[in-house]
Structures are given as structure tokens and as C-alpha cells.
Design an enzyme around this catalytic site. Structure first.
Site, PDB file in Angstrom:
ATOM      1  N   ASP A 271       0.622  -1.126  -0.141  1.00 42.57           N
ATOM      2  CA  ASP A 271       0.164  -0.051  -0.368  1.00 42.57           C
ATOM      3  C   ASP A 271       1.117   1.283   0.045  1.00 42.57           C
ATOM      4  O   ASP A 271       0.376   2.253  -1.237  1.00 42.57           O
ATOM      5  CB  ASP A 271      -0.948   0.203   1.175  1.00 42.57           C
ATOM      6  CG  ASP A 271      -1.565   1.481   0.954  1.00 42.57           C
ATOM      7  OD1 ASP A 271      -2.914   1.317   0.542  1.00 42.57           O
ATOM      8  OD2 ASP A 271      -1.122   2.308   2.135  1.00 42.57           O
TER       9      ASP A 271
ATOM     10  N   ALA B 107      -5.323   1.840  -0.304  1.00 47.94           N
ATOM     11  CA  ALA B 107      -5.542   1.521  -1.454  1.00 47.94           C
ATOM     12  C   ALA B 107      -5.691  -0.050  -1.105  1.00 47.94           C
ATOM     13  O   ALA B 107      -6.595  -0.508  -2.375  1.00 47.94           O
ATOM     14  CB  ALA B 107      -4.030   1.420  -1.739  1.00 47.94           C
ATOM     15  N   ASP B 108      -5.418  -0.717   0.005  1.00 48.96           N
ATOM     16  CA  ASP B 108      -5.397  -2.013   0.353  1.00 48.96           C
ATOM     17  C   ASP B 108      -7.511  -1.781   0.554  1.00 48.96           C
ATOM     18  O   ASP B 108      -7.547  -3.243  -0.711  1.00 48.96           O
ATOM     19  CB  ASP B 108      -4.444  -2.275   0.991  1.00 48.96           C
ATOM     20  CG  ASP B 108      -3.800  -2.206   0.979  1.00 48.96           C
ATOM     21  OD1 ASP B 108      -3.326  -3.239   0.224  1.00 48.96           O
ATOM     22  OD2 ASP B 108      -2.516  -2.640   2.290  1.00 48.96           O
ATOM     23  N   LEU B 109      -7.474  -0.882   1.440  1.00 50.10           N
ATOM     24  CA  LEU B 109      -9.136  -1.020   1.602  1.00 50.10           C
ATOM     25  C   LEU B 109     -10.512  -0.603   0.172  1.00 50.10           C
ATOM     26  O   LEU B 109     -11.182  -1.331  -0.105  1.00 50.10           O
ATOM     27  CB  LEU B 109      -9.484  -0.238   1.858  1.00 50.10           C
ATOM     28  CG  LEU B 109      -8.600   0.013   3.979  1.00 50.10           C
ATOM     29  CD1 LEU B 109      -8.718   1.073   4.757  1.00 50.10           C
ATOM     30  CD2 LEU B 109      -9.234  -1.691   4.623  1.00 50.10           C
TER      31      LEU B 109
ATOM     32  N   GLY C 167      -9.378  -3.556  -2.189  1.00 53.00           N
ATOM     33  CA  GLY C 167     -10.827  -5.184  -1.038  1.00 53.00           C
ATOM     34  C   GLY C 167     -12.639  -4.378  -1.251  1.00 53.00           C
ATOM     35  O   GLY C 167     -12.864  -5.571  -1.858  1.00 53.00           O
TER      36      GLY C 167
END
Length: 420
Positions: free
Chosen positions: A160, A192-194, A197
Site C-alpha cells: 500500500d 489503496a488496500d481498502l 478490497g
């Protein structure tokens, strides 16, 4: 089955949007687990596959850790707990031939598989989408990587922090370069991860609708960098329309003025004026009705052009009164504004509490587990909090029994250290 206090108070909790959907979760850390936790909250049966002995990397990403009844640290890091409720954990050695056979056995009986291995890694184990879909044609396989399955960066590991930098977010986040403290800044959570997802969740639901209509599964290729570029939203559009890359603006808005943090006599507040009518009201409350009639400030376009003239005037005016005094008057006039809360103040906020944005769950190691709740509010099929984040391998025997293995076969796999 563990039950949260919220669920027992909700008579409709048994009506779940994704009841009957089974998900095999081979992901770890955040983007994949965030996706699968969302699916699980909506009712999917999520089987979390972890490494024997260590499990998901985030189990060790502490402190802080969940405290037991005596106040001592347990093995469960808060980071892990925040992204893994409503799942069942099975620990399998995926590097072994027997472990790979177990994964294929499980994959043959699920609707969705989510994984975030490096490109090509699962093919080495005979667990690639093509192989699994040959046995289960309706299987939806969602792969989440830093850079996607194609392109010159596909073999790179993606994290991220690096993606926020490469994807342009850090070039527009942080104080202006010409002011003290200027320079690139990451966002305080792994956005960016969230976002990846959440985009993956949307893609999976779309693929399931297609599967239900045709019987055909498909693959989904999600990349953190793709998502970060998409997240640029209006700033990306600004660049594509003008060819000029926007810079960092601190707490100010690129396209709206005044829309930023200001200092009152005893603290800070946010003023977020979105249109000319709101600016006229704001000007009156600030004691400077003449601002709204000034040709430099009459329209938002003019205010943006004359930002450096207007903002110091507003800043001087707002320093003359306490924060809560300004907030009361602005809220009464329906001028968008807000306090800047720390997390203690956020979770104590009456609106956050009224919206039930925390949930208490009984955990095997602690009765006092509290988690951030899911924000989705569905009238007929509300989210459900059925299982606390599982202990490593907590459901290994249960899941292998459901897969058709006998107790003797399960115990042999445990003795051989294929599962735990």
C-alpha cells in the site's frame, strides 16, 4: 456459534444477502481479507486458509494485541481482528502435495476463491484458476496483487505505501511544498488496500450474478495500482483535462474555496463551503457580508482564482472566536463544517454511537472484544456478526469433516503436519 449483542437485538439478522455463498479465502494482510470480511458480514460462509504455525501475517502485527481477562496480551493483534470476523480458519501447508489436494477439494465446493499470491505462484501448486475451474466451472476466482496479472510490473511485490506513492496519491497529499512541513505524505490508513478490497467485493458480486445467469465462473484481476489510479477521481480528471499535474494543497481543496481547516481561538475546525449561497451565509456569520459581494469572491471560480487573497481574510476572522461557537452558528445556518476529532472523540460522538458503528463480540480469548462495525445498512437483509475473528486453525477439524474426511484421516493429517 458466537453471537454479538447487536445481532441478538436484530430480529431480521437471520435474513442474509449472501446466505448460501461459500468463499475460500487464500488471502492475507488487508486488501483480500477486507473483501472477504465484507462478503462474510453479508452472510457468505468464508473459509480462511492460513499457514500452520504463523497464520495470516497480521496476527503478529502488534502491539496492540487483544487483552485477556487478566489484562495480558493474547496472540491476536488488533490489526488482524479488524479484518477477519465472520470467518472460519483452517491451517493447511499449501506447499505440500497433500495440502494442495485439500485446497482443490475445498475449492470444488465453493462459489468464490480470493487469493493474493504473487503472479504465477498458485500455478506452481496446481491451484491456478484454470485448473480449479476445470473441476468447478462456476467458480469465481479473484486475484489481488500489487500490479495485476499483466504489464511490466506484474512480478513485483506491491504494498500500500509504495502504491500510494507510485499511484500519485502522495503527490496530492500533505502540506504545500512552499509552506513549513511541506512534502509528500501518505494517508493515515492503507487506502489503496481498502479500496482494492471494496472494488474486489463489487467485482465478485457482479461475477456471481453472471454465474447465476449462465452457470459460468470467471477470473477477476484486481491490482492495487489500478485502484489507486482510479481513486484519483476528480484530481485525475483535472489532470487529463488540462495536462497539468495538481500539487499538494495541505488541508485545502483543489477546486473549492473556502474548503479547508481553519484555526479558531481555541482549536481547529473545518469549513467546507460548497456553493455560492453557502458562502454568502458564511460571510454573514463571519461578520463580513461584503465578501459575498466582492467581484473577486462572488463565485467559486473567482474564489479559487483569488484563493491567496480570501483565505488569509477568513483565517483572521475565525481566530477571533472559539471553535464551538463557530460550529454552532455555522451548523444553524446549514453551512457545512465540522470538528477535527481524535479516535476517542470519534467513537464517543453521539452520531457514531446512534449509527451503531461499534460491535461487541465474545471471543475465545476475551469477552471484551470490540470491533468497528460494517457501515452497510440494509433494511431487509442487514449485516450479521456471527463469528469473532477465528483463532489460527480453530475450525480445521470442522471444515475437513464437512469436506468428507473421516476423523482418522483428519488426525493423520495433523500428525503429518499437513494441517493444524
Amino acid at each position: 456459534m458466537q453471537t454479538s449483542s447487536n445481532e441478538t437485538q436484530n430480529p431480521a439478522a437471520s435474513a442474509l444477502s449472501l446466505a448460501g455463498v461459500r468463499v475460500l479465502d487464500l488471502s492475507r494482510v488487508l486488501a483480500g481479507p477486507w473483501c472477504t470480511q465484507t462478503l462474510a458480514d453479508l452472510g457468505a460462509d468464508v473459509i480462511k486458509v492460513e499457514r500452520p504455525g504463523s497464520g495470516d501475517d497480521t496476527r503478529a502485527w502488534g502491539p496492540p494485541y487483544l487483552k485477556d481477562a487478566d489484562g495480558a496480551d493474547t496472540s491476536e493483534a488488533a490489526y488482524y481482528l479488524g479484518a477477519n470476523r465472520n470467518k472460519r480458519s483452517i491451517a493447511i501447508d499449501i506447499a505440500s502435495a497433500q495440502g494442495q489436494a485439500l485446497i482443490r477439494k475445498l475449492a470444488a465446493k465453493v462459489d468464490v476463491l480470493v487469493e493474493n499470491f504473487k503472479v504465477g505462484d498458485l500455478a506452481r501448486y496446481g491451484l491456478d484458476a484454470q485448473t480449479l475451474q476445470a473441476e468447478n466451472p462456476g467458480l469465481v476466482v479473484c486475484s489481488i496483487t500489487g500490479f495485476g496479472q499483466t504489464g511490466p510490473y506484474k512480478d513485483r511485490a506491491g504494498y500500500d505505501y509504495a502504491i500510494q506513492g507510485m499511484g500519485g496519491l502522495m503527490s496530492v497529499t500533505g502540506e504545500r511544498d512552499d509552506l513549513p512541513g511541506g512534502g509528500p505524505q501518505k494517508v493515515g490508513v492503507a487506502v489503496a488496500d481498502l479500496f482494492t478490497g471494496l472494488y474486489a467485493t463489487v467485482a465478485i458480486l457482479a461475477a456471481l450474478r453472471h454465474r447465476d445467469a449462465t452457470g459460468q465462473g470467471q477470473t477477476i484481476d484486481m491490482a492495487l495500482l489500478d485502484t489507486q489510479v482510479a481513486m484519483l477521481a476528480n484530481l485525475g480528471a483535472n489532470y487529463l483535462c488540462t495536462g497539468k499535474a495538481p500539487g499538494r494543497m495541505g488541508n485545502a481543496h483543489q477546486n473549492i474555496v473556502p474548503y479547508q481547516v481553519f484555526e479558531a481561538s481555541d482549536g481547529h475546525l473545518i469549513v467546507a463551503v460548497g456553493n455560492d449561497g453557502q458562502f454568502a451565509k458564511f460571510s454573514e456569520i463571519a461578520g463580513h457580508a461584503e465578501w459575498a459581494a466582492d467581484p473577486r469572491f462572488q463565485s467559486n471560480a473567482q474564489r479559487v482564482r483569488h484563493r491567496d487573497e480570501l483565505v488569509p481574510l477568513i483565517a483572521a476572522a475565525l481566530k477571533t472566536r472559539p471553535r464551538n461557537s463557530w460550529l454552532a452558528d455555522l451548523e444553524k445556518a446549514k453551512v457545512p463544517c465540522g470538528a477535527i476529532n481524535n479516535l476517542a472523540e470519534t467513537f464517543a460522538d453521539s452520531q457514531v454511537q446512534a449509527r451503531k458503528m461499534t460491535v461487541a463480540m465474545a471471543h475465545p480469548l476475551s469477552e471484551g472484544l470490540k470491533l468497528v462495525a460494517n457501515p452497510i445498512k440494509l433494511s431487509a437483509t442487514p449485516v450479521s456478526y456471527r463469528h469473532p475473528p477465528p483463532l489460527l486453525g480453530q475450525h480445521t477439524r470442522e471444515l475437513l469433516s464437512e469436506a468428507g474426511l473421516t476423523p482418522a484421516e483428519v488426525e493423520q493429517l495433523i500428525r503429518d503436519q499437513i494441517v493444524a
